[in-house]
Design an enzyme around this catalytic site. Structure first.
Site, mmCIF file in Angstrom:
data_model
loop_
_atom_site.group_PDB
_atom_site.id
_atom_site.type_symbol
_atom_site.label_atom_id
_atom_site.label_comp_id
_atom_site.label_asym_id
_atom_site.label_seq_id
_atom_site.Cartn_x
_atom_site.Cartn_y
_atom_site.Cartn_z
ATOM 1 N N CYS A 171 -46.425 -33.586 -71.886
ATOM 2 C CA CYS A 171 -47.391 -33.665 -70.792
ATOM 3 C C CYS A 171 -48.444 -34.724 -71.074
ATOM 4 C CB CYS A 171 -48.061 -32.318 -70.557
ATOM 5 S SG CYS A 171 -49.156 -31.805 -71.885
ATOM 6 N N CYS B 267 -41.555 -27.754 -63.052
ATOM 7 C CA CYS B 267 -41.119 -28.635 -64.147
ATOM 8 C C CYS B 267 -40.512 -27.868 -65.319
ATOM 9 C CB CYS B 267 -42.301 -29.467 -64.635
ATOM 10 S SG CYS B 267 -43.114 -30.373 -63.312
ATOM 11 N N CYS C 68 -45.341 -25.769 -66.150
ATOM 12 C CA CYS C 68 -45.559 -25.457 -64.742
ATOM 13 C C CYS C 68 -44.213 -25.128 -64.086
ATOM 14 C CB CYS C 68 -46.188 -26.663 -64.046
ATOM 15 S SG CYS C 68 -47.838 -27.051 -64.630
ATOM 16 N N CYS D 193 -49.451 -36.653 -62.656
ATOM 17 C CA CYS D 193 -49.729 -35.253 -62.366
ATOM 18 C C CYS D 193 -50.220 -34.543 -63.632
ATOM 19 C CB CYS D 193 -48.450 -34.599 -61.818
ATOM 20 S SG CYS D 193 -48.699 -32.948 -61.169
ATOM 21 N N CYS D 194 -49.514 -34.755 -64.737
ATOM 22 C CA CYS D 194 -49.935 -34.135 -66.006
ATOM 23 C C CYS D 194 -51.275 -34.700 -66.472
ATOM 24 C CB CYS D 194 -48.890 -34.375 -67.089
ATOM 25 S SG CYS D 194 -47.487 -33.261 -67.037
HETATM 26 S S1 SF4 Z 1 -45.966 -29.903 -65.779
HETATM 27 FE FE1 SF4 Z 1 -45.332 -30.656 -63.729
HETATM 28 S S2 SF4 Z 1 -46.644 -29.637 -62.203
HETATM 29 FE FE2 SF4 Z 1 -47.554 -29.329 -64.265
HETATM 30 S S3 SF4 Z 1 -49.069 -30.933 -64.429
HETATM 31 FE FE3 SF4 Z 1 -47.171 -31.741 -65.359
HETATM 32 S S4 SF4 Z 1 -46.012 -32.777 -63.717
HETATM 33 FE FE4 SF4 Z 1 -47.656 -31.535 -62.767
#
Ligand code: SF4
Length: 238
Positions: free
Chosen positions: A226, A202, A199, A115-116
């Site tokens: 991240c 998180c 985010c 995701c990151c």
């Molecule tokens: S902080 Fe969380 S929601 Fe944001 S990009 Fe990374 S995993 Fe995804």
């Protein structure tokens, strides 16, 4: 390059330099980078308190210095609002990057690294490329948490791309000292108790010595990164 990475013991400097000496050192590092790279230096502005301090320091060196913001669909409302305010305060100096890629629902739970990678690392790579960056400047600090102890003020993790960490030596308290003394606006979420902002799914409010302990709670990434400080940022890298 004229800048050379310090061999001094970072930990020793963290503990022995006073606040004013650290500010002076940070300004000197940014000045040197600006002399060397001119308009090809860029601030990575995460909209967090550390970025606010670095942005203010850089603006003291030159109002010409540009920045980029990587935002995501999951940023808290408070951060989105603060971003709009920052864009208004600094017209033309900040560019926003965001990934609109389709990702599985709740990828932040099932695979936060992926995701990151999609939402943060890829847009960072794009920003560095599109803005023709030779030296990017971050708000990374070595006292922030367990994953941030091994950095240097000047690094070249990717060949030909200098990364400058001008407030590497600052304590959390010194960041707030600087922001207060200079009346620098910050994200209102700090007033709610957050110490490290990412985010929404998180980020949690954390207490205790590890400032980043509230990040990615409940995942293997807890208190971690991240990826923008750990992965290759050249477009052909992973
Ligand atoms: S902080 Fe969380 S929601 Fe944001 S990009 Fe990374 S995993 Fe995804």
């Amino acid at each position: 390059m004229a800048l050379t990475a310090t061999q001094e013991d970072v930990r020793h400097l963290v503990e022995t330099l006073n606040f004013a000496e650290k500010v002076h050192r940070s300004l000197r590092l940014i000045e040197q980078a600006y002399d060397e790279y001119g308009d090809r230096i860029v601030i990575a502005n995460s909209l967090g308190k550390d970025s606010c301090a670095v942005w203010h320091l850089a603006s003291r060196v030159s109002e010409r210095i540009r920045g980029f913001i990587v935002t995501t669909r999951f940023k808290p409302q408070g951060t989105k609002q603060f971003m709009r305010e920052e864009l208004e305060r600094h017209p033309g100096r900040l560019k926003v990057f965001e990934s609109l890629a389709e990702i599985p629902d709740e990828l932040y739970k099932t695979d936060p690294d992926r995701c990151c990678e999609v939402l943060k690392v890829e847009p960072t790579r794009r920003a560095l490329e599109e803005m023709d960056v030779a030296c990017w400047i971050t708000g990374l600090r070595c006292t922030e948490g367990r994953t941030r102890t091994d950095y240097q003020e000047i690094e070249e993790r990717d060949e030909g791309l200098i990364k400058l960490n001008p407030i590497l030596l600052w304590y959390e308290r010194e960041v707030w000292q600087y922001l207060a003394l200079n009346r620098v606006p910050v994200n209102s979420l700090y007033g709610a108790g957050y110490r490290s902002l990412g985010c929404e799914p998180c980020s949690r409010i954390a207490t205790g010595p590890d400032e980043r302990a509230g990040r990615w709670i409940g995942t293997s990434k807890c208190g971690g990164e991240c990826g923008i400080h750990t992965r290759s940022l050249k477009s052909d890298g992973e």
